[in-house]
Design a protein around this motif. Structure first.
Motif, mmCIF file in Angstrom:
data_model
loop_
_atom_site.group_PDB
_atom_site.id
_atom_site.type_symbol
_atom_site.label_atom_id
_atom_site.label_comp_id
_atom_site.label_asym_id
_atom_site.label_seq_id
_atom_site.Cartn_x
_atom_site.Cartn_y
_atom_site.Cartn_z
ATOM 1 N N GLY A 195 20.339 35.921 21.619
ATOM 2 C CA GLY A 195 19.618 36.301 22.456
ATOM 3 C C GLY A 195 17.994 36.812 22.084
ATOM 4 O O GLY A 195 17.547 35.984 20.928
ATOM 5 N N TYR A 196 17.485 37.883 22.626
ATOM 6 C CA TYR A 196 16.301 37.961 21.799
ATOM 7 C C TYR A 196 16.127 39.792 22.352
ATOM 8 O O TYR A 196 16.406 40.153 23.466
ATOM 9 N N VAL A 197 16.167 40.207 21.361
ATOM 10 C CA VAL A 197 16.073 42.211 21.247
ATOM 11 C C VAL A 197 14.313 42.239 20.409
ATOM 12 O O VAL A 197 13.800 41.887 20.180
ATOM 13 N N GLY A 198 14.053 43.626 21.336
ATOM 14 C CA GLY A 198 13.035 44.333 20.295
ATOM 15 C C GLY A 198 13.239 44.202 19.163
ATOM 16 O O GLY A 198 14.277 44.646 18.681
ATOM 17 N N LEU A 199 12.278 44.954 18.056
ATOM 18 C CA LEU A 199 12.625 44.772 16.582
ATOM 19 C C LEU A 199 13.830 45.566 16.065
ATOM 20 O O LEU A 199 14.417 45.966 15.396
ATOM 21 N N SER A 263 9.991 54.852 12.189
ATOM 22 C CA SER A 263 11.358 55.179 11.793
ATOM 23 C C SER A 263 11.891 54.602 12.567
ATOM 24 O O SER A 263 12.949 54.171 12.520
ATOM 25 N N VAL A 264 11.702 53.813 13.718
ATOM 26 C CA VAL A 264 12.425 53.430 14.679
ATOM 27 C C VAL A 264 12.185 51.937 14.968
ATOM 28 O O VAL A 264 12.336 51.533 15.318
ATOM 29 N N ASP A 265 11.768 51.325 13.435
ATOM 30 C CA ASP A 265 11.127 49.714 13.181
ATOM 31 C C ASP A 265 10.108 49.370 14.202
ATOM 32 O O ASP A 265 10.339 47.802 14.777
ATOM 33 N N TYR A 266 9.604 50.231 15.075
ATOM 34 C CA TYR A 266 8.310 49.598 15.366
ATOM 35 C C TYR A 266 7.289 49.599 14.411
ATOM 36 O O TYR A 266 6.723 50.313 13.472
ATOM 37 N N VAL A 267 5.950 49.020 14.632
ATOM 38 C CA VAL A 267 4.363 48.946 14.480
ATOM 39 C C VAL A 267 3.560 50.165 15.002
ATOM 40 O O VAL A 267 3.194 50.339 15.862
ATOM 41 N N PRO A 268 3.305 51.306 14.153
ATOM 42 C CA PRO A 268 2.439 52.144 14.313
ATOM 43 C C PRO A 268 1.014 51.588 14.758
ATOM 44 O O PRO A 268 0.206 50.727 14.304
ATOM 45 N N VAL A 269 0.559 52.338 16.187
ATOM 46 C CA VAL A 269 -0.783 51.823 16.454
ATOM 47 C C VAL A 269 -1.859 52.271 15.734
ATOM 48 O O VAL A 269 -2.800 51.097 14.802
ATOM 49 N N LYS A 270 -2.131 53.505 14.769
ATOM 50 C CA LYS A 270 -3.062 53.316 14.023
ATOM 51 C C LYS A 270 -2.910 52.750 12.373
ATOM 52 O O LYS A 270 -3.661 51.796 11.516
ATOM 53 N N ALA A 271 -1.524 52.357 12.293
ATOM 54 C CA ALA A 271 -2.101 51.313 10.680
ATOM 55 C C ALA A 271 -2.610 49.669 10.985
ATOM 56 O O ALA A 271 -2.761 48.896 10.466
ATOM 57 N N SER A 272 -1.805 49.433 12.716
ATOM 58 C CA SER A 272 -2.437 48.404 13.247
ATOM 59 C C SER A 272 -3.734 48.335 14.168
ATOM 60 O O SER A 272 -3.968 46.978 14.268
ATOM 61 N N LYS A 273 -4.410 49.421 14.259
ATOM 62 C CA LYS A 273 -5.571 48.508 14.311
ATOM 63 C C LYS A 273 -6.721 47.352 14.171
ATOM 64 O O LYS A 273 -7.274 46.920 14.497
ATOM 65 N N SER A 274 -7.146 47.343 12.649
ATOM 66 C CA SER A 274 -7.565 46.667 12.122
ATOM 67 C C SER A 274 -7.058 44.784 12.470
ATOM 68 O O SER A 274 -7.026 43.776 12.826
ATOM 69 N N ALA A 275 -5.464 44.905 11.893
ATOM 70 C CA ALA A 275 -4.906 43.897 12.283
ATOM 71 C C ALA A 275 -4.274 43.365 13.186
ATOM 72 O O ALA A 275 -4.680 41.565 13.447
ATOM 73 N N MET A 276 -4.165 44.047 14.187
ATOM 74 C CA MET A 276 -3.815 43.490 15.374
ATOM 75 C C MET A 276 -5.245 44.125 16.853
ATOM 76 O O MET A 276 -4.534 44.569 17.126
ATOM 77 N N ALA A 277 -5.766 43.466 16.618
ATOM 78 C CA ALA A 277 -6.825 43.591 17.062
ATOM 79 C C ALA A 277 -6.356 43.138 18.876
ATOM 80 O O ALA A 277 -5.542 42.076 17.708
ATOM 81 N N PRO A 278 -7.015 42.942 19.917
ATOM 82 C CA PRO A 278 -6.889 42.612 20.808
ATOM 83 C C PRO A 278 -6.949 41.558 21.297
ATOM 84 O O PRO A 278 -7.810 40.349 20.601
ATOM 85 N N LYS A 279 -5.558 39.742 21.427
ATOM 86 C CA LYS A 279 -6.125 38.390 21.063
ATOM 87 C C LYS A 279 -5.238 38.119 22.195
ATOM 88 O O LYS A 279 -5.281 38.646 22.942
ATOM 89 N N LYS A 280 -5.821 37.346 22.716
ATOM 90 C CA LYS A 280 -5.541 35.984 23.826
ATOM 91 C C LYS A 280 -4.062 35.699 23.680
ATOM 92 O O LYS A 280 -4.081 34.932 22.752
ATOM 93 N N GLY A 281 -3.298 36.462 24.588
ATOM 94 C CA GLY A 281 -1.912 35.971 25.333
ATOM 95 C C GLY A 281 -1.184 37.976 24.334
ATOM 96 O O GLY A 281 0.566 36.816 23.867
ATOM 97 N N LYS A 282 -1.633 37.969 23.174
ATOM 98 C CA LYS A 282 -1.098 39.206 22.535
ATOM 99 C C LYS A 282 -0.759 40.229 23.563
ATOM 100 O O LYS A 282 -2.572 41.045 23.356
ATOM 101 N N LYS A 283 -0.453 40.482 24.035
ATOM 102 C CA LYS A 283 0.056 42.491 24.360
ATOM 103 C C LYS A 283 0.632 43.282 23.758
ATOM 104 O O LYS A 283 1.588 42.860 23.402
#
Length: 283
Positions: A195-199, A263-283
């Motif tokens: 199966g597949y699930v969220g982290l 704490s629930v194993d997702y990635v905080p937005v503030k920590a990810s702003k530079s690394a997770m800049a909007p990319k084609k196909g990455k929503k």
């Protein structure tokens, strides 16, 4: 008699006034976003005694519908709203505003007894389109693969369909489940399943999380962009949030709220702003 009538009227007015102080926010939508909201709402209500928040999670599609029909002021989605949903919303006088609160990676999981540890994107596509149906073809023990998937109202399914299946039809024999928790439960009991699930659900009892193309689904690999199936998690409001809804949104985006995201194993937005800049196909 007149005094009694006046007294009853006064009590009714006081009752209505007391009721008006207790706000009620009904949050609806994605089961992937649900773990964030549950923990965030618990902390939020502890700080805001007069605000009541209820959460109903049945899928991103249901969240979008609830925002459009006005049954929720705050919808949870694990995908972006579709153009057709936005068009319908505007026709009904609703102006969807997207608020990203976290990032996630979709993680393929198998039963903990399965000897397979890694899988490729190509193999995932072949499994979920029914082209590969036996574990022996993947280097495992011979046996039919029990394919477990999210149902079509799920943003998780839609993202998986687009980015893994490349919009091909899902295997007709796949067991369609209504939530991440349901997928985790089924896979944790069926030794031949995948199966597949969220982290946040990937390490539930009985599960083994697989690496994809040799990369583990993790906060670090979501941040550095190496994990191939990463996405944003969203809240949607009707226009700019106001009042108690704005208070809740601002809390989730605050340092305290983003610590809850981590704490629930997702990635905080503030920590990810530079690394997770909007990319084609990455929503």
């Amino acid at each position: 008699m007149k005094r009694l009538s006046l007294a009853l009227t006064a009590l009714m007015v006081l009752g209505l006034a007391a009721t008006s102080f207790a706000a009620d926010i009904a949050v609806k939508g994605s089961t992937t976003v649900q773990p964030i909201m549950q923990k965030a709402v618990e902390a939020f209500m502890a700080q805001n005694k007069g605000i009541s928040v209820s959460i109903s999670a049945s899928g991103s599609g249901d969240g979008a519908k609830a925002l459009i029909d006005g049954s929720t002021p705050l919808a949870m989605l694990s995908r972006e709203m579709k153009e057709s949903e936005i068009k319908l919303a505007k026709e009904k006088g609703v102006s969807p505003k997207q608020i990203i609160i976290a990032y996630d990676c979709l993680t393929p999981v198998v039963h903990s007894s399965n000897p397979i540890n890694n899988i490729t994107m190509a193999q995932l596509k072949d499994i979920y389109t029914g082209k590969v149906t036996d574990w022996k073809d993947l280097g495992g023990a011979a046996g039919a693969i029990s394919v477990v998937s999210r149902d079509s109202s799920s943003g998780t399914f839609e993202y998986w369909n687009e980015h893994v299946l490349q919009k091909e039809r899902v295997y007709a024999r796949a067991q369609m489940q209504a939530s991440n928790g349901a997928v985790a439960q089924v896979v944790g009991k069926q030794k031949t399943s995948i199966g597949y699930v969220g982290l946040a659900y990937a390490h539930a009892p009985g599960l083994k999380a697989l690496t994809v193309d040799g990369v583990a689904g993790s906060v670090e690999n979501t941040l550095n962009g190496t994990y191939p199936v990463s996405r944003g998690l969203y809240l949607y409001t009707n226009g700019e949030p106001t009042g108690d809804v704005a208070k809740l949104v601002n809390f989730i985006l605050s340092d305290a709220g983003q610590k809850i995201v981590a704490s629930v194993d997702y990635v905080p937005v503030k920590a990810s702003k530079s690394a997770m800049a909007p990319k084609k196909g990455k929503k």
